[in-house]
Design a protein around this motif. Structure first.
Motif, PDB file in Angstrom:
ATOM      1  N   ALA A  86     -14.074 -14.741 -43.895  1.00  0.00           N
ATOM      2  CA  ALA A  86     -14.271 -14.016 -42.634  1.00  0.00           C
ATOM      3  C   ALA A  86     -15.500 -14.527 -41.893  1.00  0.00           C
ATOM      4  CB  ALA A  86     -14.422 -12.517 -42.905  1.00  0.00           C
ATOM      5  N   ASN A 136     -27.452  -7.872 -39.479  1.00  0.00           N
ATOM      6  CA  ASN A 136     -26.518  -7.318 -40.462  1.00  0.00           C
ATOM      7  C   ASN A 136     -26.899  -7.815 -41.853  1.00  0.00           C
ATOM      8  OD1 ASN A 136     -24.573  -5.613 -39.295  1.00  0.00           O
ATOM      9  ND2 ASN A 136     -23.513  -7.365 -38.379  1.00  0.00           N
ATOM     10  N   PRO A 137     -26.501  -7.074 -42.896  1.00  0.00           N
ATOM     11  CA  PRO A 137     -26.727  -7.593 -44.246  1.00  0.00           C
ATOM     12  C   PRO A 137     -25.882  -8.845 -44.470  1.00  0.00           C
ATOM     13  CG  PRO A 137     -25.321  -5.640 -44.295  1.00  0.00           C
ATOM     14  CD  PRO A 137     -25.813  -5.791 -42.882  1.00  0.00           C
ATOM     15  N   LYS A 174     -27.606 -18.964 -49.784  1.00  0.00           N
ATOM     16  CA  LYS A 174     -26.653 -17.876 -50.041  1.00  0.00           C
ATOM     17  C   LYS A 174     -26.471 -17.611 -51.526  1.00  0.00           C
ATOM     18  CE  LYS A 174     -24.811 -17.545 -45.744  1.00  0.00           C
ATOM     19  NZ  LYS A 174     -24.363 -16.384 -44.989  1.00  0.00           N
TER      20      LYS A 174
HETATM   21  O1  C5P Z   1     -24.776 -17.936 -42.405  1.00  0.00           O
HETATM   22  P1  C5P Z   1     -23.351 -18.092 -42.030  1.00  0.00           P
HETATM   23  O2  C5P Z   1     -22.817 -16.958 -41.195  1.00  0.00           O
HETATM   24  O3  C5P Z   1     -22.988 -19.431 -41.469  1.00  0.00           O
HETATM   25  O4  C5P Z   1     -22.598 -18.022 -43.445  1.00  0.00           O
HETATM   26  C1  C5P Z   1     -21.231 -18.056 -43.505  1.00  0.00           C
HETATM   27  C2  C5P Z   1     -20.736 -17.488 -44.810  1.00  0.00           C
HETATM   28  O5  C5P Z   1     -21.448 -16.319 -45.173  1.00  0.00           O
HETATM   29  C3  C5P Z   1     -19.293 -17.063 -44.713  1.00  0.00           C
HETATM   30  O6  C5P Z   1     -18.692 -17.178 -45.970  1.00  0.00           O
HETATM   31  C4  C5P Z   1     -19.414 -15.607 -44.270  1.00  0.00           C
HETATM   32  O7  C5P Z   1     -18.258 -14.879 -44.638  1.00  0.00           O
HETATM   33  C5  C5P Z   1     -20.646 -15.169 -45.035  1.00  0.00           C
HETATM   34  N1  C5P Z   1     -21.463 -14.145 -44.336  1.00  0.00           N
HETATM   35  C6  C5P Z   1     -21.699 -12.940 -44.981  1.00  0.00           C
HETATM   36  N2  C5P Z   1     -22.482 -11.983 -44.363  1.00  0.00           N
HETATM   37  C7  C5P Z   1     -23.046 -12.223 -43.169  1.00  0.00           C
HETATM   38  C8  C5P Z   1     -22.841 -13.465 -42.519  1.00  0.00           C
HETATM   39  C9  C5P Z   1     -22.036 -14.399 -43.136  1.00  0.00           C
HETATM   40  O8  C5P Z   1     -21.205 -12.743 -46.090  1.00  0.00           O
HETATM   41  N3  C5P Z   1     -23.792 -11.291 -42.597  1.00  0.00           N
END
Ligand code: C5P
Length: 220
Positions: free
Chosen positions: A95, A126-127, A168
């Motif tokens: 997503a 957002n988290p 991440k």
């Molecule tokens: O930092 P970025 O949005 O590019 O990272 C993308 C990845 O992190 C995707 O797998 C997305 O689903 C996830 N994501 C998340 N929570 C957020 C932003 C992105 O889990 N607030």
């Protein structure tokens, strides 16, 4: 016939794009259709996995063969993922998640008559759902992130991906280029897949269905 190489695996897949409401009739959103995530859910199910699809504002039909939960905002997505991920072998965060949401949601429609010529919005962060999953990782669980970037240069894309997967705490990151006419809402996709060491562990180009199967090959 698809190989049943994911038989017995519980896979949670998020798809689509989150929307953050401004008032009862408006939102801040993104152009993700959910096609790649839904293709992953279909492919994983055909390969024998027990799939839970968490769809955020899907623009495509969710497959009947999988358990589907529909959400809209990032906080709803986070809660649904938290519930489903506890017993998952693999979580695939396909997503497109809003990084920020409006600090306040207006109870009534925001009206230009009372706003004047400019309208200022305050957004709060957002988290990061994927990062949260990595911090509370279940033993043996595989966490897969996506990174949709507007860099089309391969080396620049890989450099961003290598920094992102470390930040991440994911095991695998699927990188693709998105833009006005690429990536989001199209029927095809081109991806490079890296692991936490930054090595390229997969590459695919084609329909979102064939890209989904290539990503699953890498995970297997
Ligand atoms: O930092 P970025 O949005 O590019 O990272 C993308 C990845 O992190 C995707 O797998 C997305 O689903 C996830 N994501 C998340 N929570 C957020 C932003 C992105 O889990 N607030």
């Amino acid at each position: 016939l698809a190989p049943k190489d994911l038989l017995g695996k519980r896979i949670v897949i998020t798809a689509g794009g989150t929307r953050e409401p401004l008032d009862p009739v408006r939102f801040i959103g993104n152009r993700s259709s959910g096609k790649q995530g839904v293709a992953l859910a279909l492919a994983a199910s055909a390969r024998g996995a027990d799939v839970t699809l968490i769809g955020a504002n899907l623009e495509v039909h969710a497959p009947d063969a999988v358990h589907v939960e529909h959400v809209s905002t990032t906080l709803e997505l986070r809660d649904a993922v938290a519930g489903a991920a506890a017993s998952a072998d693999i979580v695939i965060m396909a997503a497109a998640v809003a990084d920020y949401r409006p600090e306040a949601v207006a109870e009534g429609k925001i009206k230009k008559e009372t706003q004047g010529d400019t309208l200022q919005l305050t957004l709060v962060k957002n988290p990061d759902i994927l990062h949260g999953l990595a911090e509370a990782r279940q033993p043996g669980q595989v966490l897969v992130g996506f990174a949709a970037e507007t860099e089309s240069d391969r080396d620049a894309l890989l450099a961003l991906g290598r920094a992102k997967i470390l930040r991440k705490g994911a095991d695998v990151l699927v990188l693709n280029t998105v833009g006005w006419t690429e990536g989001f809402a199209t029927d095809g996709n081109t991806v490079v897949v890296i692991n936490a060491a930054g090595d390229i562990v997969g590459e695919a180009a084609g329909t979102k269905a064939s890209v989904a199967n290539s990503i699953l090959d890498t995970l297997v």
